[in-house]
Design a protein around this motif. Structure first.
Motif, PDB file in Angstrom:
ATOM      1  N   THR A 145      -8.603   4.667  -6.561  1.00  0.00           N
ATOM      2  CA  THR A 145      -9.368   3.492  -6.972  1.00  0.00           C
ATOM      3  C   THR A 145     -10.847   3.789  -7.152  1.00  0.00           C
ATOM      4  N   SER A 146     -11.276   5.021  -6.834  1.00  0.00           N
ATOM      5  CA  SER A 146     -12.672   5.409  -7.043  1.00  0.00           C
ATOM      6  C   SER A 146     -12.903   5.615  -8.542  1.00  0.00           C
ATOM      7  N   ALA A 152      -8.347   8.411   1.681  1.00  0.00           N
ATOM      8  CA  ALA A 152      -9.437   9.166   1.059  1.00  0.00           C
ATOM      9  C   ALA A 152     -10.338   9.812   2.103  1.00  0.00           C
ATOM     10  N   SER A 210      -9.924   8.766  -3.586  1.00  0.00           N
ATOM     11  CA  SER A 210      -9.099   7.595  -3.821  1.00  0.00           C
ATOM     12  C   SER A 210      -8.808   7.408  -5.310  1.00  0.00           C
ATOM     13  N   ALA A 237      -4.107   7.536  -1.836  1.00  0.00           N
ATOM     14  CA  ALA A 237      -4.315   6.099  -1.672  1.00  0.00           C
ATOM     15  C   ALA A 237      -5.687   5.878  -1.032  1.00  0.00           C
ATOM     16  N   GLU A 238      -6.251   4.719  -1.264  1.00  0.00           N
ATOM     17  CA  GLU A 238      -7.600   4.410  -0.791  1.00  0.00           C
ATOM     18  C   GLU A 238      -7.747   4.617   0.716  1.00  0.00           C
ATOM     19  N   SER A 239      -6.721   4.263   1.465  1.00  0.00           N
ATOM     20  CA  SER A 239      -6.796   4.364   2.922  1.00  0.00           C
ATOM     21  C   SER A 239      -6.792   5.807   3.426  1.00  0.00           C
ATOM     22  N   SER A 295       0.862  -1.180   0.000  1.00  0.00           N
ATOM     23  CA  SER A 295       0.000   0.000   0.000  1.00  0.00           C
ATOM     24  C   SER A 295       0.895   1.226   0.000  1.00  0.00           C
ATOM     25  N   GLY A 321     -11.385   8.924  -9.575  1.00  0.00           N
ATOM     26  CA  GLY A 321      -9.929   8.823  -9.462  1.00  0.00           C
ATOM     27  C   GLY A 321      -9.324   8.028 -10.605  1.00  0.00           C
ATOM     28  N   LYS A 322      -9.903   6.874 -10.907  1.00  0.00           N
ATOM     29  CA  LYS A 322      -9.417   6.036 -12.012  1.00  0.00           C
ATOM     30  C   LYS A 322      -9.524   6.768 -13.343  1.00  0.00           C
TER      31      LYS A 322
END
Length: 158
Positions: free
Chosen positions: A123-124, A113, A121, A109-111, A5, A127-128
């Motif tokens: 990964t949202s 957000a 994030s 990073a996702e953690s 991560s 975000g992507k």
């Protein structure tokens, strides 16, 4: 096997502080609760003892997961990031093509957000969709209620 991560210095510091809190404050509290319940007599009929043991087990599992996260954490070197494209830690000013509304987000990073503080994030869906785009490009992002089009107005590192 655990996954790596990526964290900012601030995010990794918060993670380590939370882990230390769990180890140094919550763990002794859990042991104390078990000792108190044990002192109340017969353990076979002591629901308080069972609950305290259960809570301790859940706490130890959480501590273990956090230790694993810290062990596999990697610090993001912001000085090595390209400012011409949207990447992790980019602060992006975007304009919604449908309503003209301008928004500003930092991709993390996702953690880490936190939408209230403007951190989304990577990964949202948004975000992507923004990753890898340059100033002037239009990002077409598929969201549950259709396709959003955002123009990249500005990319910076704060």
């Amino acid at each position: 096997m655990s996954t790596v991560s990526y964290y900012t210095a601030e995010g990794l510091k918060k993670l380590k502080e939370e882990l230390e809190y769990l180890k140094n404050v919550e763990r002794p509290k859990a042991s104390e609760a078990i000792a108190e319940a044990r002192d109340k007599g017969d353990l076979s009929e002591n629901a308080e003892y069972d609950a305290a043991k259960e809570a301790q087990g859940l706490l130890e599992m959480k501590i273990s997961k956090m230790e694993d996260l810290v062990a596999n954490a990697r610090l993001i070197d912001e000085s090595q990031l390209d400012v011409s494209k949207v990447l992790v830690l980019s602060t992006v000013k975007i304009k919604n093509q449908a309503n003209g509304m301008e928004l500003k987000y930092t991709l993390v990073a996702e953690s880490e957000a936190d939408l209230k503080s403007g951190k989304i994030s990577v990964t949202s869906p948004i975000g992507k969709g923004l990753l890898g785009k340059s100033v002037g490009e239009i990002a077409e992002i598929n969201v549950p209620n259709g396709v959003l089009k955002f123009e990249i107005l500005e990319i910076s590192r704060d």
